[in-house]
Design an enzyme around this catalytic site. Structure first.
Site, PDB file in Angstrom:
ATOM      1  N   TYR A  72     -16.957  30.847  -0.685  1.00 41.04           N
ATOM      2  CA  TYR A  72     -15.906  30.426   0.242  1.00 41.04           C
ATOM      3  C   TYR A  72     -16.461  29.451   1.278  1.00 41.04           C
ATOM      4  O   TYR A  72     -15.818  28.455   1.603  1.00 41.04           O
ATOM      5  CB  TYR A  72     -15.304  31.651   0.952  1.00 41.04           C
ATOM      6  N   PHE A 124       0.693   2.435   1.672  1.00 48.09           N
ATOM      7  CA  PHE A 124       1.215   3.165   0.510  1.00 48.09           C
ATOM      8  C   PHE A 124       2.325   4.122   0.963  1.00 48.09           C
ATOM      9  O   PHE A 124       2.369   4.496   2.129  1.00 48.09           O
ATOM     10  CB  PHE A 124       0.076   3.931  -0.181  1.00 48.09           C
ATOM     11  N   ASP A 125       3.212   4.514   0.054  1.00 46.34           N
ATOM     12  CA  ASP A 125       4.404   5.270   0.475  1.00 46.34           C
ATOM     13  C   ASP A 125       4.100   6.615   1.140  1.00 46.34           C
ATOM     14  O   ASP A 125       4.777   6.998   2.093  1.00 46.34           O
ATOM     15  CB  ASP A 125       5.438   5.413  -0.653  1.00 46.34           C
ATOM     16  N   ASP A 215      -7.790   3.251   3.777  1.00 46.51           N
ATOM     17  CA  ASP A 215      -7.158   4.065   2.735  1.00 46.51           C
ATOM     18  C   ASP A 215      -7.867   3.650   1.453  1.00 46.51           C
ATOM     19  O   ASP A 215      -7.676   2.545   0.943  1.00 46.51           O
ATOM     20  CB  ASP A 215      -5.656   3.761   2.700  1.00 46.51           C
ATOM     21  N   ALA A 217      -8.362   4.845  -1.861  1.00 47.36           N
ATOM     22  CA  ALA A 217      -8.129   5.329  -3.227  1.00 47.36           C
ATOM     23  C   ALA A 217      -8.839   4.474  -4.285  1.00 47.36           C
ATOM     24  O   ALA A 217      -9.430   4.997  -5.220  1.00 47.36           O
ATOM     25  CB  ALA A 217      -6.633   5.390  -3.494  1.00 47.36           C
ATOM     26  N   LYS A 258      -8.228   8.631  -8.093  1.00 44.44           N
ATOM     27  CA  LYS A 258      -8.278   7.268  -8.645  1.00 44.44           C
ATOM     28  C   LYS A 258      -9.740   6.895  -8.926  1.00 44.44           C
ATOM     29  O   LYS A 258     -10.279   7.259  -9.953  1.00 44.44           O
ATOM     30  CB  LYS A 258      -7.636   6.281  -7.658  1.00 44.44           C
ATOM     31  N   HIS A 450      12.305   8.481  -4.355  1.00 40.62           N
ATOM     32  CA  HIS A 450      12.097   8.010  -5.733  1.00 40.62           C
ATOM     33  C   HIS A 450      11.652   9.117  -6.686  1.00 40.62           C
ATOM     34  O   HIS A 450      11.893   9.041  -7.878  1.00 40.62           O
ATOM     35  CB  HIS A 450      11.093   6.856  -5.756  1.00 40.62           C
TER      36      HIS A 450
HETATM   37  N1  F0G Z   1      -3.160   5.837  -0.809  1.00 40.97           N
HETATM   38  C1  F0G Z   1      -2.971   5.031  -1.873  1.00 40.97           C
HETATM   39  C2  F0G Z   1      -3.335   3.593  -1.787  1.00 40.97           C
HETATM   40  C3  F0G Z   1      -2.440   5.573  -3.042  1.00 40.97           C
HETATM   41  O1  F0G Z   1      -2.236   4.769  -4.084  1.00 40.97           O
HETATM   42  C4  F0G Z   1      -2.118   6.949  -3.090  1.00 40.97           C
HETATM   43  C5  F0G Z   1      -1.541   7.546  -4.285  1.00 40.97           C
HETATM   44  C6  F0G Z   1      -2.343   7.748  -1.967  1.00 40.97           C
HETATM   45  C7  F0G Z   1      -2.882   7.147  -0.835  1.00 40.97           C
HETATM   46  C8  F0G Z   1      -2.026   9.221  -1.948  1.00 40.97           C
HETATM   47  O2  F0G Z   1      -2.922   9.918  -2.699  1.00 40.97           O
HETATM   48  O3  F0G Z   1      -1.596  10.919  -4.592  1.00 40.97           O
HETATM   49  O4  F0G Z   1      -3.857  11.780  -3.990  1.00 40.97           O
HETATM   50  O5  F0G Z   1      -1.935  12.206  -2.524  1.00 40.97           O
HETATM   51  N2  F0G Z   1      -1.105   6.897  -5.237  1.00 40.97           N
HETATM   52  C9  F0G Z   1      -0.607   7.393  -6.485  1.00 40.97           C
HETATM   53  C10 F0G Z   1      -0.111   6.247  -7.295  1.00 40.97           C
HETATM   54  C11 F0G Z   1       0.347   8.506  -6.401  1.00 40.97           C
HETATM   55  O6  F0G Z   1       0.503   6.495  -8.344  1.00 40.97           O
HETATM   56  O7  F0G Z   1      -0.349   5.086  -6.944  1.00 40.97           O
HETATM   57  P1  F0G Z   1      -2.548  11.284  -3.500  1.00 40.97           P
END
Ligand code: F0G
Length: 466
Positions: A72, A124-125, A215, A217, A258, A450
């Site tokens: 843990y 990102f969304d 950010d 990813a 990613k 979406h």
């Molecule tokens: N930032 C970016 C640039 C992303 O593309 C994503 C996720 C996230 C943050 C959030 O990360 O999914 O691990 O919570 N992108 C995915 C996509 C969902 O399909 O582009 P997460």
């Protein structure tokens, strides 16, 4: 004769996929209310919904999983990951989280307040969602060139320094908790940010006393583009480039699904001990104790290994060449795609593909549904549905670009699959004028609609009369 390019891996394990008939697909997509997220994966032949968590782990990653320490607190797997983050990214402090948006949730809980503004490059969304959820505003400072899909610019993820400076001058420093630089920039087409831009953004941020968060990813794909496109970096290793990139950031959020090639996981990297301590409190409430934060020990081990593999040149060259191969095939067929090609995906310009459809009928979604019906290929809309409604006026936000994203999972499909995708799209392109109407919304959620939106075909009056 020069040898042709080939992949930097061989395949040890396979997973069968199944073809379907057009009739079956028409039924399935209708039952899914024309939302591709509602399909079952066995109703999909080639799944390009996302490159997130869909990659194939290596033998070394699977081996590392067997050595996972599930204690843990203070597990060796935590320290493996901590060391990898320190060595590869340079951050002294880190918090594991279960995925990228969880990292955003934890960090933004410590930083973002009602009335704040957060400038960045096409957030990102989920990032935007976490900012707006806290009644703050995400302000897009991406360069204008990013929104012209025909324009060749090597770093369309760049921030416009004039736009950024305007925001920094127009708001008091206390209202700007951070600038977010997304590398590569997903929402503008998987486009990279140049090292020069990162350096300049950081210098400006320091001048105004504001922190910079990456950010991250797809940070490794960004580093690859710097190596092959930016002067002065051709002879540097990806790991050297990554180190320099992060010298221009005070912290990072990461979706490990990613570029770290794992199926689940995320983290926050920080330099500031005080901020780390504040964020740790939120990590404990939302994610778990700070030495596991929503991840099992085996997953942290696989992630540590994935960070190392994901920043190897040979892997990245194979990866990005495959995406570019698909892009070139589509271009040969005259299909309008975002150029230059992005790192993780090819983006089809739906407005140029279906110029006769009105924007109110969700042009990119219409194209994504047609591609599914054609060959069982699942892409994703990056357009009006994703852009959602303005939180204040509740009006639809119509983004500059209506895109269908074909995200390529890492180390999963072959170039034969890329050929199938290209020909399927060509078939849709050849009959594009027969696609006369799009879709309208039957029901939607108040935020991030979406994922769950339900749609119906918009049949025009003449069709009904027929
Ligand atoms: N930032 C970016 C640039 C992303 O593309 C994503 C996720 C996230 C943050 C959030 O990360 O999914 O691990 O919570 N992108 C995915 C996509 C969902 O399909 O582009 P997460």
């Amino acid at each position: 004769m020069e040898l042709p390019f080939s992949e930097s891996f061989k395949i040890k394990m396979v997973e069968p996929i199944r073809k379907s008939s057009r009739e079956e697909r028409e039924q399935w997509i209708k039952a899914a209310h024309y939302n591709l997220f509602n399909l079952r994966s066995d109703q999909v032949f080639i799944d390009l919904l996302t490159d997130s968590g869909t990659g194939a782990m290596s033998d070394r990653q699977w081996a590392a999983m067997m050595l996972g320490d599930e204690s843990y607190a203070g597990a060796s797997s935590y320290y493996n990951l901590k060391n990898a983050i320190k060595d590869i990214l340079g951050f002294e402090y880190f918090l594991p989280t279960h995925q990228g948006r969880a990292a955003e949730n934890v960090l933004f809980s410590a930083l973002v307040k009602d009335g704040d503004i957060v400038p960045g490059n096409s957030h990102f969304d989920t990032t935007k969602g976490h900012i707006e959820f806290r009644k703050a505003k995400a302000i897009d400072c991406t360069i204008d060139e990013a929104f012209n899909t025909t324009l060749d610019h090597p770093f369309k993820g760049n921030l416009d320094l004039n736009k950024l400076e305007y925001e920094l001058q127009s708001h008091p420093k206390e209202k700007i908790p951070m600038i977010i630089v997304t590398v590569t920039c997903n929402s503008s087409g998987g486009q990279p940010v140049s090292m020069k831009n990162m350096r300049e953004v950081y210098a400006m941020a320091k001048e105004y006393g504001i922190r910079v968060i990456f950010d991250s990813a797809r940070f490794a794909e960004n580093a690859y583009f710097i190596k092959v496109r930016e002067e002065g970096y051709a002879d540097k290793s990806i790991k050297e480039i990554v180190k320099e990139m992060y010298s221009y950031a005070d912290g990072m959020t990461m979706s490990s699904k990613k570029d770290a090639i794992v199926n689940m996981g995320g983290f926050i990297g920080l330099r500031d001990e005080e901020l780390f301590k504040t964020a740790s409190q939120f990590n404990i409430i939302f994610e778990g104790f700070i030495t596991y934060g929503g991840m099992s020990g085996r997953d942290m081990n696989a992630l540590a290994q994935g960070l190392d593999e994901g920043t190897e040149f040979n892997y990245l060259e194979t990866r990005i060449n495959q995406v570019a191969y698909l892009g070139s095939r589509l271009k040969e067929f005259g299909i309008p795609v975002q150029e230059p090609f992005g790192g993780h995906a090819i983006f089809i310009d739906a407005k140029r593909f279906l110029p006769h459809l009105p924007k109110e009928e969700y042009v990119a979604q219409t194209l994504a549904v047609e591609l599914y019906k054609e060959a069982g290929i699942r892409g994703v809309e990056i357009g009006t549905l994703l852009a959602d409604r303005d939180p204040e006026t509740r009006e639809n936000r119509y983004p500059a670009l209506e895109l269908v994203r074909l995200a390529i999972p890492r180390r999963v499909y072959t170039n034969n699959h890329m050929d199938v995708i290209a020909v399927a799209l060509k078939n849709v392109f050849d009959r594009r004028e027969e696609i006369k109407t799009g879709y309208h919304i039957l029901s939607e959620a108040p935020i991030m609609r979406h994922f769950t939106v339900e749609l119906a075909p918009t049949v025009n009056a003449t069709c009904v009369a027929e």
